[in-house]
Design an enzyme around this catalytic site. Sequence first.
Site, PDB file in Angstrom:
ATOM      1  N   SER A   9       0.837  -1.193   0.000  1.00  0.00           N
ATOM      2  CA  SER A   9       0.000   0.000   0.000  1.00  0.00           C
ATOM      3  C   SER A   9       0.878   1.252   0.000  1.00  0.00           C
ATOM      4  CB  SER A   9      -0.966  -0.040   1.186  1.00  0.00           C
ATOM      5  OG  SER A   9      -2.017   0.883   1.020  1.00  0.00           O
ATOM      6  N   GLU A  30      -9.254  -5.145  -4.393  1.00  0.00           N
ATOM      7  CA  GLU A  30      -8.653  -4.080  -3.584  1.00  0.00           C
ATOM      8  C   GLU A  30      -9.704  -3.228  -2.878  1.00  0.00           C
ATOM      9  OE1 GLU A  30      -5.558  -3.481  -2.935  1.00  0.00           O
ATOM     10  OE2 GLU A  30      -4.298  -4.256  -4.553  1.00  0.00           O
ATOM     11  N   HIS A  67      -7.679  -5.704  -0.188  1.00  0.00           N
ATOM     12  CA  HIS A  67      -6.446  -4.977   0.092  1.00  0.00           C
ATOM     13  C   HIS A  67      -5.785  -5.492   1.375  1.00  0.00           C
ATOM     14  CE1 HIS A  67      -3.855  -1.446  -0.323  1.00  0.00           C
ATOM     15  NE2 HIS A  67      -4.033  -1.175   0.959  1.00  0.00           N
TER      16      HIS A  67
END
Length: 503
Positions: free
Chosen positions: A194, A318, A411
Amino acid sequence: MAATIDITTADGVVRGRRGNRVSRWRSIPYAAPPLGDLRFRAPRPVDPWSGVRQATAFTSAAMQHRSGARTGPRSFQPTSEDALTLNVTLPTRPSAAPRPVLVFIHGGGYLTGTSALALYSGSRLALRGDAVVVSLNYRLGAFGYIDFSEFGTPEHPFDSNLGLRDQVAALQWVRTNIAAFGADPDNVTIFGESAGAHAVLSLLATPAANGLFHRAIAQSAPADWAMTADEARVFARRCVAALGATPDTAATALRTAGANDIRRAVDRTINRVLREQPGLYPACPVVDGDYLPRAPIDAIREGTAYRVPLIIGTTRDEGTLFARFIDELPTTPDRLRAALAGSGDDAESRIAAAYSGYPRPTAAVRAGGDFTFWRPSVTVMESHSRHAPTYAYRYDFAPRALHIARLGATHATDLLPVFGAADTPFGRALTAAGGRRGLLAVTDQFQDNWLTFARSGAPLPSWPAYTEERRSTLIIDYPTRLEHDPDKSKRLAWQGVRAPTLV
């Protein structure tokens, strides 16, 4: 009493814990505490110490909202401006040759996170690969990713890109000291997830980082985050106003205000931008023309970024995590329409045609996640592959519990196999309803590829390099497979789309 182990670094002796399988050093300082006159300044060298410094327990996380430094269901790490530290984990057994180094940069939107999470310890990764794993803290949010340099004075200047500078300082520490831990300073792989993955790409574009690492892995990178100097100046002024200061009083306010007062003012300003300008993220590195000469994605596109082997990929789902818990991404039709406003009149219609069922919520969430992570990552895959070996993946695996929760391969779930969390209490709970065999299999896939890459600069032979002609992508699932140009229609629909700019 637990066994300890002392290592002599350039700054002094650090004492860690020696276990039967792994040895650990925690919260070793890699830069001087950025306190007092060093607030908003580039990291300074550590003052050497005499005697033995205890490095057996974590100290503080970087300044952030308390919830971001959660380390357990009911436990929180203290936060402080004095948090420029790193951790080292390695197998206790001796090694015949210097070990490869993997340096992990945590995510959290450049606003939250800590290297003290048990998941990030790296012990399973270190054991499997006979490697040394380093994790680090860096300045976040108000103190690391807002450019207050306009408000510095000759007596008290402020520097830009402080979080990025911290990461470079940590890599310089690794370069200087990691050999004392039995590792090879000429074989360093940086990896992050990330915002940490964005940091990896930013380091590729940072001249001061050149030569400090030799391979890079970016997991779910929001790759086109960047602020121009003008945008950063406008945003910093908004933060100063939220602090209750004026341009004339900003220098004094920023130097003397309480750390939490500054953090809260900046967090409020960031949250306002996220609501008003979907798709824009203002807490990120600044293209200041000096420390960061070009936006990372532009430097990679132009071939001026550091040309090291790169693994880059995203997860299939995600956006579901954000749609459910963190309202930051353009995961609704209205927010996505606003994010696409500057990308041409036909952008929304192209995206709608590419995502079956759009504008139904599931399709909008998928599109919003792809807008933020997959779309710019494809640009990096294309661009970097022209200059250095590049390997693309997509993480599709999700145990049954995540499917039941309608999160899927969302995610950050790829962190579980990377760090080998299947045998932790959380990993066992997550797979109690099914999927344990699959999680163990994808853990083998991730770790064997990551570790082979860290040793040699290439993953396992079954994973071919990405080229614009074939676009070979490893789909990590149970079972794992290779696809060429997956989701081609979506890739083509995103062409020409850019993240919005600050207004």
